[in-house]
Design an enzyme around this catalytic site. Structure first.
Site, PDB file in Angstrom:
ATOM      1  N   ARG A 186       9.007 111.770 126.645  1.00  0.00           N
ATOM      2  CA  ARG A 186       8.633 110.364 126.389  1.00  0.00           C
ATOM      3  C   ARG A 186       7.271 110.757 125.818  1.00  0.00           C
ATOM      4  NH1 ARG A 186       8.258 108.398 131.324  1.00  0.00           N
ATOM      5  NH2 ARG A 186       5.759 108.251 131.632  1.00  0.00           N
TER       6      ARG A 186
ATOM      7  N   ASP B  60       5.439 112.035 134.615  1.00  0.00           N
ATOM      8  CA  ASP B  60       4.224 111.358 133.974  1.00  0.00           C
ATOM      9  C   ASP B  60       3.458 112.286 133.594  1.00  0.00           C
ATOM     10  OD1 ASP B  60       5.152 108.838 133.937  1.00  0.00           O
ATOM     11  OD2 ASP B  60       4.105 108.182 135.585  1.00  0.00           O
TER      12      ASP B  60
END
Length: 303
Positions: free
Chosen positions: A180, A130
């Site tokens: 992502r 992340d």
């Protein structure tokens, strides 16, 4: 801006204490958080798998206060990784480097991440890193680059709202990363991030097109119909198949759209958070769609 205020509220420990003790907030928490423990997360994962949707598991919790906490988080992530093959093949694990100790000792954080990557390699699983607030963003990117040669299938989140992002993507030369692409959900200064939702959306579209053209197996974290349409159109123009990239969405958000994309033949993965430390995560979801705040406040006042 209301969303900026909510992002600040996400860091308010007093409000967090009130919200987490209030039983009336439970229904809305349950909408966006899969459960308090990993077993509940597996149950939710299997239900999504039956609908043709993959999952990325996210153990809630952010900055740790000492290295012992980072070791505990690493251990919990590792347990999830070791069970993926039996519980839900094809799932990934999303890890926050603040939870692995990046703000305390970046080298120890890198060691924790490598332990998870080694476990993932052994168990035929994949780790996604992340991207968090810009205060740890540069170190996060540096650690990701350091592990990339040995773990090229690892994916990293990239935030479209950050002014530095286009340059960051161009900085990868030898190995092209799996990313992502998300819009970004942290309270940032105007010097670091774009100011308006319109600017962020336009940058997202630009970077999505660029990723489809230049990067392997990109994932697009978005619920925005306009962004989704741009991704579909550009992929078709490039001759890419519907399985050559994937859409990623949040647990509890736009489930009908997720099902629709699956029926159309696209890959869909849901970012599935679980655990007790839900407050900062949920407040960022409120910031992304402030209309949800009314329901949450009603729950809080109802207590």
């Amino acid at each position: 801006m209301p969303n900026k205020l909510l992002l600040q509220v996400a860091e308010n420990k007093k409000l967090e204490a009130i919200a987490t003790r209030n039983r009336f907030t439970r229904p809305i928490v349950d909408r966006y958080v899969a459960g308090r423990g990993v077993e509940e997360a597996w149950t939710a994962t299997k239900a999504l798998n039956k609908a043709g949707i993959d999952v990325s598991l996210d153990l809630l919790g952010e900055s740790v206060h000492d290295l012992e906490q980072s070791k505990q988080a690493t251990k919990e992530y590792q347990g999830a990784i070791e069970n993926i093959r039996n519980q839900a093949p094809g799932s990934t694990v999303s890890v926050k480097l603040s939870q692995l100790g990046i703000m305390i000792d970046p080298q120890e954080c890198a060691n924790n991440l490598k332990a998870l990557l080694n476990a993932a390699a052994t168990n035929e699983a994949t780790v996604e890193v992340d991207m968090e607030h810009s205060s740890v963003g540069r170190d996060t990117l540096a650690i990701f680059k350091s592990i990339l040669p040995d773990h090229p299938t690892t994916r990293v989140a990239i935030q479209a709202n950050m002014r530095q992002t286009p340059e960051d993507l161009l900085s990868f030369t030898d190995i092209k990363p799996r990313i992502r692409l998300v819009k970004g959900a942290f309270d940032e200064t105007s010097a670091a991030a774009l100011n308006s939702a319109e600017e962020v959306t336009e940058q997202y579209k630009y970077l999505a097109r660029w990723a489809l053209e230049h990067l392997p197996d990109p994932a697009f974290g978005t619920h925005d119909d306009k962004c989704i349409d741009v991704i579909k159109e550009r992929a078709a123009e490039l001759g890419l198949g519907k399985r050559d990239f994937e859409f990623q969405m949040l647990y509890g958000v736009r489930r009908k759209l997720q099902d629709e994309l699956v029926r159309e033949g696209y890959r869909v993965r849901v970012y599935l958070p679980y655990g007790t430390q839900w407050y900062p995560y949920l407040m960022r979801r409120m910031a992304e769609k402030p209309a949800n705040l009314l329901l949450f406040l009603r729950s809080l006042i109802g207590g």
